[in-house]
Write a protein that holds these residues in place. Structure first.
Motif, mmCIF file in Angstrom:
data_model
loop_
_atom_site.group_PDB
_atom_site.id
_atom_site.type_symbol
_atom_site.label_atom_id
_atom_site.label_comp_id
_atom_site.label_asym_id
_atom_site.label_seq_id
_atom_site.Cartn_x
_atom_site.Cartn_y
_atom_site.Cartn_z
ATOM 1 N N PRO A 204 -9.659 13.015 -23.507
ATOM 2 C CA PRO A 204 -10.471 12.659 -22.341
ATOM 3 C C PRO A 204 -9.663 12.559 -21.046
ATOM 4 O O PRO A 204 -10.197 12.780 -19.968
ATOM 5 C CB PRO A 204 -11.067 11.309 -22.722
ATOM 6 C CG PRO A 204 -10.090 10.730 -23.694
ATOM 7 C CD PRO A 204 -9.578 11.891 -24.470
ATOM 8 N N TYR A 205 -8.369 12.187 -21.136
ATOM 9 C CA TYR A 205 -7.533 12.251 -19.939
ATOM 10 C C TYR A 205 -6.942 13.652 -19.857
ATOM 11 O O TYR A 205 -6.504 14.202 -20.870
ATOM 12 C CB TYR A 205 -6.412 11.209 -19.996
ATOM 13 C CG TYR A 205 -5.611 11.125 -18.711
ATOM 14 C CD1 TYR A 205 -5.986 10.244 -17.701
ATOM 15 C CD2 TYR A 205 -4.502 11.940 -18.494
ATOM 16 C CE1 TYR A 205 -5.278 10.176 -16.515
ATOM 17 C CE2 TYR A 205 -3.786 11.877 -17.310
ATOM 18 C CZ TYR A 205 -4.171 10.992 -16.323
ATOM 19 O OH TYR A 205 -3.481 10.940 -15.144
ATOM 20 N N ALA A 206 -6.936 14.214 -18.666
ATOM 21 C CA ALA A 206 -6.470 15.597 -18.508
ATOM 22 C C ALA A 206 -4.957 15.645 -18.331
ATOM 23 O O ALA A 206 -4.438 15.910 -17.242
ATOM 24 C CB ALA A 206 -7.168 16.249 -17.328
ATOM 25 N N PHE A 207 -4.229 15.398 -19.428
ATOM 26 C CA PHE A 207 -2.775 15.539 -19.366
ATOM 27 C C PHE A 207 -2.426 17.004 -19.083
ATOM 28 O O PHE A 207 -3.115 17.927 -19.538
ATOM 29 C CB PHE A 207 -2.139 15.095 -20.680
ATOM 30 C CG PHE A 207 -2.151 13.614 -20.893
ATOM 31 C CD1 PHE A 207 -1.336 12.774 -20.141
ATOM 32 C CD2 PHE A 207 -2.990 13.039 -21.839
ATOM 33 C CE1 PHE A 207 -1.352 11.398 -20.332
ATOM 34 C CE2 PHE A 207 -3.004 11.665 -22.048
ATOM 35 C CZ PHE A 207 -2.185 10.842 -21.284
ATOM 36 N N SER A 208 -1.341 17.195 -18.341
ATOM 37 C CA SER A 208 -0.892 18.548 -17.986
ATOM 38 C C SER A 208 0.626 18.542 -17.888
ATOM 39 O O SER A 208 1.265 17.491 -18.018
ATOM 40 C CB SER A 208 -1.507 18.989 -16.654
ATOM 41 O OG SER A 208 -0.976 18.212 -15.589
#
Length: 248
Positions: A204-208
């Motif tokens: 759900p968190y957009a790690f990049s």
């Protein structure tokens, strides 16, 4: 009865389906596209899905769902709130709730959902997914932490589909024994556990590459697709090969 043991009165023929779960939306769209009439704003697959939108998984527009006159509404015990499910049932709608914590449960639950809730044969892609996951992992096992949020840092804990998928790929979640399913863990503690790999999904968190790995200096980080790691549906066919590549 659905996965939670509730008796659901599903019509003998199902022509209109509303899905409140992104992975189930993709599953129905790949199997009964003409029957899918409504989905949440978070239902991003397949691309270009042209159905009525009923807001989010946690705050669905219940009146919009009712106006679509579905024969069955598909939900999930984790993604959807009990009060929304009960409100729809109180309106006389058939709401089928899935409960999936392991890969094997996903295969069985989806087969039952299609047969009993959607009144159709299980799709061919479900057999392909079973086959794709048939071979056990034979290589050396590794340990991992799996953040799903930051500010505060939260990770995958006990009894999760994500944890079981990783286990099948030879990656053991260091927080699988935690009392909570998604515990808040201080960053210093996560780094102190010295996992072999930090698995960073994009939902759900957009790690990049620019948001996440810098918090774990000296540790190996693997950026993976959240859809491949957390969704149960057609993505399961390609998930093992693509996740192995990303985790390598």
């Amino acid at each position: 009865m659905d996965d939670t043991g509730v008796s659901v009165r599903v019509p003998g023929t199902v022509r209109r389906i509303v899905s409140l779960v992104p992975s189930l939306t993709e599953s129905v769209a790949a199997t009964l596209p003409d029957a899918l009439v409504g989905a949440t704003d978070w239902c991003s697959h397949p691309a270009g899905l042209d159905v009525a939108r009923v807001r989010g998984t946690k705050n669905p527009d219940l009146d919009a769902v009712r106006r679509l006159r579905p024969d069955v509404v598909l939900a999930n015990f984790e993604e959807n709130r009990p009060q929304d499910i009960e409100a729809l049932r109180a309106s006389g709608l058939a709401v089928w709730v899935t409960r999936i914590l392991t890969l094997e449960q996903a295969f069985d639950s989806l087969a039952r959902m299609f047969t009993q809730a959607c009144r159709t044969e299980p799709p061919a892609w479900l057999d392909m997914a079973r086959e794709a996951w048939r071979e056990p992992c034979t290589g050396p096992r590794r340990t991992a932490v799996v953040p799903i949020w930051r500010r505060p840092w939260m990770v995958v804990g006990r009894d999760t589909f994500t944890g079981d998928v990783l286990r099948r790929l030879g990656v053991d979640n260091l927080y699988a024994g935690h009392p909570e399913r998604y515990p808040k863990i201080p960053l210093d503690e996560l780094n102190g556990r010295r996992p072999d790999v930090v698995v960073l999904p994009d939902e759900p968190y957009a790690f990049s590459s620019a948001d996440g790995p810098e918090a774990f200096p000296g540790l190996t980080c693997a950026l993976v697709s959240g859809r491949l790691l957390t969704w149960y549906g057609p993505s399961l066919v390609e998930a093992p090969a693509l996740l192995r590549r990303a985790l390598a």
